[in-house]
Design an enzyme around this catalytic site. Structure first.
Site, mmCIF file in Angstrom:
data_model
loop_
_atom_site.group_PDB
_atom_site.id
_atom_site.type_symbol
_atom_site.label_atom_id
_atom_site.label_comp_id
_atom_site.label_asym_id
_atom_site.label_seq_id
_atom_site.Cartn_x
_atom_site.Cartn_y
_atom_site.Cartn_z
ATOM 1 N N CYS B 86 0.822 -1.219 0.000
ATOM 2 C CA CYS B 86 0.000 0.000 0.000
ATOM 3 C C CYS B 86 0.848 1.257 0.000
ATOM 4 O O CYS B 86 0.326 2.363 -0.122
ATOM 5 C CB CYS B 86 -0.952 -0.007 1.188
ATOM 6 N N CYS B 209 -14.146 1.385 7.015
ATOM 7 C CA CYS B 209 -13.130 0.748 6.172
ATOM 8 C C CYS B 209 -12.921 1.504 4.866
ATOM 9 O O CYS B 209 -13.888 1.972 4.253
ATOM 10 C CB CYS B 209 -13.554 -0.677 5.811
ATOM 11 N N SER B 210 -11.677 1.581 4.423
ATOM 12 C CA SER B 210 -11.427 2.031 3.061
ATOM 13 C C SER B 210 -11.953 0.949 2.119
ATOM 14 O O SER B 210 -12.006 -0.214 2.481
ATOM 15 C CB SER B 210 -9.935 2.257 2.831
ATOM 16 N N HIS B 333 -9.266 3.476 -1.593
ATOM 17 C CA HIS B 333 -7.871 3.028 -1.423
ATOM 18 C C HIS B 333 -7.466 2.072 -2.544
ATOM 19 O O HIS B 333 -7.297 0.881 -2.328
ATOM 20 C CB HIS B 333 -7.740 2.378 -0.045
#
Lengths: 130, 388
Positions: B86, B209-210, B333
């Site tokens: 990430c 949550c993303s 994301h």
């Protein structure tokens, strides 16, 4: 994805309790998991393979409600601090999958079993009192 | 190292774009950044292309950057494929900054792109779980939300955070995201809705949550000489950009986290500290993760994150806004793009071009990107300090 040809994470001789495969630095005594040829503490070689992780304590845990395919939620996963120092991730078995059942500080012992129906055997911990 | 500037940034909006392939996402962001910089594709002297999951999700390995950058007319020059979980996006930016800073080139392009909607969410989640050591975690039921859940659960158990703080930081994230035209989630939510949404892991609920996301972001970096010759009024200075990997024994008692080590290195390079920062884009892959970063990055003492949030300091109009873009939770994301989206947001804020989400005083910004997971901590970290 298929199972990678893994590092030897655990060993279990017939009739013996399982242990994780770690390494100890001949110089400073630092324990690594998984076993590595170079010490993670002082950077020296050599290290010797040692059995570790027969027991530990829960560092932190969480109940998984939304699981990867093949897993049946709810179940508990945790970071366990081995008695020798390393931190490992694994499922927690032998207690109800509820918040608080595997609270930080809980003493746990190593066991080997599949974490899902039909899964490959993996190392897990269960509360020592269970 | 020579001085390095960000001359232009660009994004493809984050969200669900089932008909847009990876190369088109990447190409759109790269072209937008080049336009913003006033740089032609043939002026780019080196390019760094970040993507984390394309190999597993599409089968395309090895040359994703060379394929994608052709969409922006960038070819022939050195193209480096960057994969760092990430933190891939900020890692690509870091490499571009090093190339210019070292004097190897005067204009470099960093692009991050990810295509996560591939028609099989299970496949996407398996690919995400491959950002841990798969030989050790295979068949253990690891999903990344649980990693945040474990840390947050421990804080709830110790009493230093309460459920209402997790809800409030989520409400803040979505309030910010609503104002960002590039964000995936542009709808405000209430604390009640957050806490009533589906449980994912531990105290983490769906709205915290993303999301799985498609998107891309890019930045053009250049030397001082190029910045002077071009649109120098809008060039943003890179005061620090530091990349670290997780240390051996990272998660053990008494060890500094990867994020803390990374940001400390950035403070040292910039000659600044948290007190000098006007805004932060941090890696809130779940919204409560932002609370942990308040402490980890040094913006408050250990155990005081709840107070920083409750005082309103980190909201859009506060003393030190965190994630005015909506962060990972609301912006979405697309993992390889996130680090460069943070850079883009910081640049827009510093240039006063963030429109409806513009914060009042933006002179110095911190962007912090995390990636992967090893031994109970992030496997990668990047911290970037930018100034106008």
């Amino acid at each position: 994805m298929t199972a990678a040809p893994g590092v030897p994470a655990y060993r279990q001789a017939p009739g013996e309790p399982p242990s994780l495969v770690g390494s100890r630095c001949r110089g400073c005594g630092w324990i690594s998991f998984p076993a590595r040829p170079v010490c993670g503490g002082c950077g020296a070689e050599p290290t010797d393979e040692v059995p570790v992780g027969r027991s530990g304590r829960i560092r932190s845990s969480a109940v998984v409600h939304h699981a990867p395919i093949g897993f049946e939620p709810p179940y508990i996963v945790a970071l366990v601090e081995l008695e020798e120092g390393p931190i490992v991730f694994c499922p927690i078995t032998g207690c109800p999958p509820e918040e608080g059942a595997a609270a930080p500080g809980t003493a746990v012992v190593l066991t080997v079993a599949p974490a899902r129906p039909g899964g490959t055997p993996v190392f897990q911990f269960r509360p020592a009192h269970a | 190292m020579r001085e390095v500037f960000v001359l232009g940034v660009g994004m493809h909006p984050f969200g669900r774009f089932p008909d847009t392939p990876l190369r088109a996402l990447a190409g759109a962001a790269a072209r937008a950044a080049l336009r913003d910089a006033g740089v032609g594709p043939r002026e780019v002297q080196a390019a760094y292309f970040a993507n984390a999951l394309g190999g597993l999700l599409t089968g395309q390995e090895s040359i994703r950057g060379q394929i994608a950058l052709r969409e922006a007319g960038v070819a022939g020059v050195p193209v480096v494929n960057v994969e760092n979980a990430c933190a891939s996006g900020a890692t690509a930016f870091h490499q571009a900054v090093l190339a210019v800073g070292a004097g190897a080139c005067d204009i470099a392009l960093a692009v991050g792109a990810e295509k996560m909607f591939v028609g099989d969410t299970g496949q996407t989640l398996r690919a995400l779980a491959a950002s841990a050591d798969v030989e050790l975690t295979h068949d253990m039921g690891l999903q990344f939300t649980a990693i945040y859940a474990m840390r947050i659960q421990a804080r709830l158990a110790s009493g230093s955070l309460a459920l209402r703080h997790l809800a409030e930081v989520t409400v803040k994230s979505h309030r910010h995201g609503r104002l960002n035209p590039y964000a995936q989630h542009r709808k405000e939510v209430t604390a009640e809705e957050v806490l009533a949404s589906r449980p994912i892991a531990g105290p983490i609920r769906l709205l915290m949550c993303s999301s799985v996301s498609d998107g891309a972001a890019a930045a053009v970096v250049c030397s001082a000489e190029v910045a002077r010759r071009r649109a120098s009024a809008t060039a943003i200075r890179v005061l620090a950009c530091q990349l670290r990997s997780g240390a051996l024994g990272a998660g053990r008692e008494g060890q500094l986290s990867t994020a803390a080590r990374t940001v400390n290195a950035a403070w040292e390079q910039a000659g600044l500290g948290p007190e000098d920062i006007d805004m932060v884009e941090c890696h809130d892959a779940t919204s409560p993760g932002e609370l942990l970063y308040y402490e980890d990055l040094g913006f408050c003492k250990a155990g005081e994150a709840a107070r920083l949030l409750e005082d309103g300091d980190t909201c859009h109009t506060g003393r030190i806004p965190f994630n005015p873009s909506g962060g990972l939770t609301s912006r979405g994301h697309p993992v390889g793009a996130t680090g460069l989206a943070q850079i883009a947001e910081a640049v827009w804020q510093l240039r006063g071009e963030a429109e409806g989400r513009q914060i009042a005083r933006a002179r110095v910004a911190l962007a912090q990107n995390s990636g992967g997971w090893l031994e109970g901590d992030s496997a990668a970290g990047v911290a970037t300090v930018l100034a106008r």
